[in-house]
Write a protein that holds these residues in place. Structure first.
Motif, mmCIF file in Angstrom:
data_model
loop_
_atom_site.group_PDB
_atom_site.id
_atom_site.type_symbol
_atom_site.label_atom_id
_atom_site.label_comp_id
_atom_site.label_asym_id
_atom_site.label_seq_id
_atom_site.Cartn_x
_atom_site.Cartn_y
_atom_site.Cartn_z
ATOM 1 N N GLY A 1 -67.373 14.999 67.489
ATOM 2 C CA GLY A 1 -68.522 15.828 67.105
ATOM 3 C C GLY A 1 -69.178 15.334 65.831
ATOM 4 N N SER A 2 -68.373 14.990 64.822
ATOM 5 C CA SER A 2 -68.959 14.491 63.577
ATOM 6 C C SER A 2 -69.572 13.109 63.777
ATOM 7 C CB SER A 2 -67.904 14.461 62.468
ATOM 8 O OG SER A 2 -66.820 13.626 62.817
ATOM 9 N N LEU A 3 -68.970 12.299 64.642
ATOM 10 C CA LEU A 3 -69.530 10.970 64.917
ATOM 11 C C LEU A 3 -70.913 11.086 65.545
ATOM 12 C CD1 LEU A 3 -69.430 7.905 65.180
ATOM 13 C CD2 LEU A 3 -68.085 8.194 67.279
ATOM 14 N N ILE A 4 -71.050 11.965 66.532
ATOM 15 C CA ILE A 4 -72.356 12.164 67.173
ATOM 16 C C ILE A 4 -73.378 12.663 66.170
ATOM 17 C CG2 ILE A 4 -73.588 13.557 68.887
ATOM 18 C CD1 ILE A 4 -70.989 13.495 70.560
ATOM 19 N N ALA A 5 -72.964 13.582 65.291
ATOM 20 C CA ALA A 5 -73.882 14.098 64.273
ATOM 21 C C ALA A 5 -74.333 12.984 63.346
ATOM 22 C CB ALA A 5 -73.201 15.213 63.484
ATOM 23 N N PHE A 6 -73.397 12.125 62.931
ATOM 24 C CA PHE A 6 -73.747 11.006 62.049
ATOM 25 C C PHE A 6 -74.732 10.063 62.721
ATOM 26 C CE2 PHE A 6 -69.620 11.519 59.553
ATOM 27 C CZ PHE A 6 -70.278 12.034 58.444
ATOM 28 N N VAL A 7 -74.471 9.737 63.975
ATOM 29 C CA VAL A 7 -75.347 8.803 64.685
ATOM 30 C C VAL A 7 -76.763 9.359 64.763
ATOM 31 C CG1 VAL A 7 -75.820 7.732 66.919
ATOM 32 C CG2 VAL A 7 -73.484 7.722 66.000
ATOM 33 N N LEU A 8 -76.896 10.616 65.142
ATOM 34 C CA LEU A 8 -78.226 11.221 65.279
ATOM 35 C C LEU A 8 -78.948 11.298 63.937
ATOM 36 C CD1 LEU A 8 -77.418 14.114 67.800
ATOM 37 C CD2 LEU A 8 -78.543 11.922 68.279
ATOM 38 N N ILE A 9 -78.239 11.768 62.915
ATOM 39 C CA ILE A 9 -78.877 11.939 61.602
ATOM 40 C C ILE A 9 -79.209 10.591 60.982
ATOM 41 C CG2 ILE A 9 -78.509 12.787 59.248
ATOM 42 C CD1 ILE A 9 -76.805 15.037 60.485
ATOM 43 N N TYR A 10 -78.283 9.643 61.074
ATOM 44 C CA TYR A 10 -78.522 8.330 60.466
ATOM 45 C C TYR A 10 -79.733 7.651 61.090
ATOM 46 C CZ TYR A 10 -74.554 7.667 57.315
ATOM 47 O OH TYR A 10 -73.695 7.733 56.258
#
Length: 478
Positions: free
Chosen positions: A416-425
């Protein structure tokens, strides 16, 4: 259902993703801060308007890149506490103070003088402003010093002991900070930052030289000519030094991390009477060999041992559980080295063009420089992949395994945090990069406005031209 192994893999992917985004910005800002200091120093020494114009042109790009580097760096500390809490607990007594020193020295230098550098040119004297620029440039170097000391200790740990709780504790700070690989890694990384910046500056200069030529608008912008010339000098002079520094770093790695060098060279088998240099091939870790290898006999022994017949050990001398992912290390190393020689070629071509008086007219050179613009970032990423993946399966080489360093998290939480990082980055940093490219598309004008909206500099003896944007065609300064 995702397993705990999947959680570890996701944590590694997340850290690799965020550090890949982060490292390109410090690499650029380290070199660009020094370039700005050189430009302002040349302006003060020569009073040539073009140097001030270029300073104001690049300082706006520096501000954006520096901000993105700071923001992306904050996430690294966040991950140490979430995904790698065991690593943080075990190495905290050693690495925690080093990270604190980075904040107390480098970050305070940068934060204290950045505002003066960006917005103080009309408010302080030119020499005081130059001092602020030097402090920011020094701060970027000091930051690299501490961060690379931390990372180098993880590769070549020394000066520590272990307490009853299994934590690394400091015994000799001098040995910890100046660990065996640190000087080589510091020199190699700082030179890489300078070359990365030079390639970007050279590409921007080449872009404007080519555009002026295609538009048939007459003499090219002096700012584009000066930045292109300075960048080509950097490529010509520093690329050979970087290759020599890389060779020395490789010999140091062979001494302290031989398994990494085995993976870089693709040496699955030991060679008792001279090892070949494998140029290309397909490493097969399961089979323990490089398929379709194109190799030069005994050349690896000559490079690494300076003796054609020197024996070199292979991965067959290392337990398989201690092998790094060979294919990744093998190919990332070749990408880095290949780009290094391309930079050297660009520098040599620029010297030839300079000697022939065609540095600003040779279209082929300008196109080559334009294509090489992002190559420095690729080389930096490839170098870091070689370094960090080659250290696996350890976080502290030979002492603490990556599998034993991760937090006890479930795979869905890490995912979940990985997906959030990818989208935000991609959303945030894509906009930042596009804005930087938009700034680069505009040529440096005579009387270039800086972050202070082009107000005149009120200093005796140094009065720039009015901040007026002329036509698209920029004539050389008188």
């Amino acid at each position: 259902m995702l397993s705990s192994v999947d959680a570890l893999l996701l944590a590694r992917i997340q850290f690799g993703f965020t550090v890949a985004f982060h490292i390109i910005f410090p690499a650029f800002s380290i070199g660009l801060a020094s370039y700005l200091a050189v430009l302002e120093g040349l302006w003060l020494a020569t009073k040539r308007q073009v140097y001030l114009d270029l300073f104001k042109y690049w300082i706006k790009i520096f501000a954006v890149a520096f901000a993105m580097g700071v923001v992306s760096g904050l996430v690294m500390s966040y991950q140490f506490g979430t995904n790698w809490s065991v690593f943080s607990d075990k190495t905290g007594p050693v690495l925690g103070p080093l990270m604190a020193y980075e904040v107390l020295t480098a970050f305070f230098l940068e934060a204290g003088f950045l505002g003066v550098m960006l917005f103080g040119m009309n408010k302080v004297g030119p020499r005081l402003h130059f001092g602020a620029t030097l402090m920011v440039a020094l701060g970027t170097f000091v930051s690299a010093f501490w961060i690379l000391s931390v990372n180098s200790w993880m590769h070549t740990p020394q000066g520590h002991g272990m307490n009853a709780q299994g934590q690394f504790i400091p015994l000799d700070w001098w040995a910890i900070v100046f660990n065996p690989s640190f000087p080589y890694r510091l020199v190699h990384m700082v030179l890489a930052a300078y070359l990365t910046t030079a390639l970007v500056v050279g590409a921007v200069g080449a872009w404007h030289l080519l555009r002026d030529r295609l538009a048939a608008v007459g003499p090219s912008n002096e700012g584009a000519r000066v930045m292109f010339s300075m960048a080509m000098w950097m490529a010509a002079l520093v690329a050979p030094i970087q290759i020599a520094a890389g060779d020395a770093h490789g010999l140091n790695t062979l001494e302290h991390q031989p398994t990494k060098v085995m993976a870089m060279e693709g040496h699955f088998e030991s060679h008792p009477a001279g090892a070949p240099l494998i140029l290309f091939g397909l490493p097969d870790q399961e089979a323990g060999r490089v398929r379709y290898a194109l190799e030069v006999p005994k050349l690896s022994s000559l490079i690494l041992k300076h003796d054609l017949n020197a024996p070199l050990k292979g991965l067959d001398s290392v337990p398989r559980e201690n092998w790094p992912p060979v294919a990744v290390v093998f190919w990332s190393f070749r990408v880095m080295v290949g780009i290094g020689f391309l930079i050297l070629g660009l520098g040599l071509l620029s010297l030839w063009a300079r000697l022939r008086g065609r540095l600003y007219e040779w279209v082929l050179l300008h196109r080559f420089a334009l294509v090489m613009g992002p190559a420095g970032f690729v080389a930096v990423l490839a170098g870091w992949i070689t370094t960090e993946v080659g250290r696996q399966p350890f976080t502290v080489y030979g002492l603490l395994r990556t599998a034993d360093s991760a937090s006890p998290l479930s795979a869905p939480a890490v995912a979940g945090s990985l997906i959030a990082f990818v989208l935000i980055y991609f959303a945030v940093f894509s906009m930042g990069v596009l804005y930087i490219l938009a700034l680069m598309r505009k040529p440096p004008y005579r009387g270039e406005p800086g972050p202070e909206a082009g107000q005149p500099i009120r200093t005796a003896g140094i009065t720039p031209a009015p901040s007026v944007h002329p036509d698209r065609t920029l004539q050389p300064a008188e």
